[in-house]
Design a protein around this motif. Sequence first.
Motif, mmCIF file in Angstrom:
data_model
loop_
_atom_site.group_PDB
_atom_site.id
_atom_site.type_symbol
_atom_site.label_atom_id
_atom_site.label_comp_id
_atom_site.label_asym_id
_atom_site.label_seq_id
_atom_site.Cartn_x
_atom_site.Cartn_y
_atom_site.Cartn_z
ATOM 1 N N ASP A 117 0.841 -1.193 0.000
ATOM 2 C CA ASP A 117 0.000 0.000 0.000
ATOM 3 C C ASP A 117 0.878 1.245 0.000
ATOM 4 N N ARG A 130 -0.244 8.741 -3.502
ATOM 5 C CA ARG A 130 -0.809 7.895 -4.546
ATOM 6 C C ARG A 130 -0.840 8.601 -5.895
ATOM 7 N N ARG A 131 -0.982 7.788 -6.927
ATOM 8 C CA ARG A 131 -1.081 8.247 -8.321
ATOM 9 C C ARG A 131 0.204 8.922 -8.798
#
Length: 175
Positions: free
Chosen positions: A108, A114-115
């Motif tokens: 994770d 993120r991205r």
Amino acid sequence: MSVLVPATTAVMESFLEAMDEFVAEGVSDSQTAGWVDTYGDTWRTSEGFEAFVRQVRAEEVDETVLPERWVLTSTRWWVDGDCYLGRVAVRHRLNDFLRDVGGHIGYDVRPSARRQGHATAMLRAVLPHARSLGIDSALVTCDADNAASIRVIEACGGILEDRRGDKLRYWVPTG
């Protein structure tokens, strides 16, 4: 430049910030969620965080420290300098649960990172370690509705085997 490292106290501050992000998001059903539940009350002190890091590192080599039904697991943190970005775990073998749901590798990325390609880079970077453990093709699973994770797994060469319940099961070559 981001790299994989064993769990370390050097990123304590950013690690705890990342855990706060996961909690705010409602993290569940992952190694990170387990960490929050088990260590969230103790890891905000230097001593508590050091004990947590020792435990994570011991889970790679000492079966006596593992929670029930766990297998030896190599956990690596994806960091850029002193900034914790995410984690990836390689389970050394599959038990019945991992064969159906969890797979060899889980990962994770903290919500604020993120991205940005971190998950793909992390998965690619850990595959040689999985290979060194004798895993020729790693089982990697994700929720069927997790388009981002599907893209990550497929970008790393994952081949879909099947769907079991809400989980897609992919085999990713390690060599």
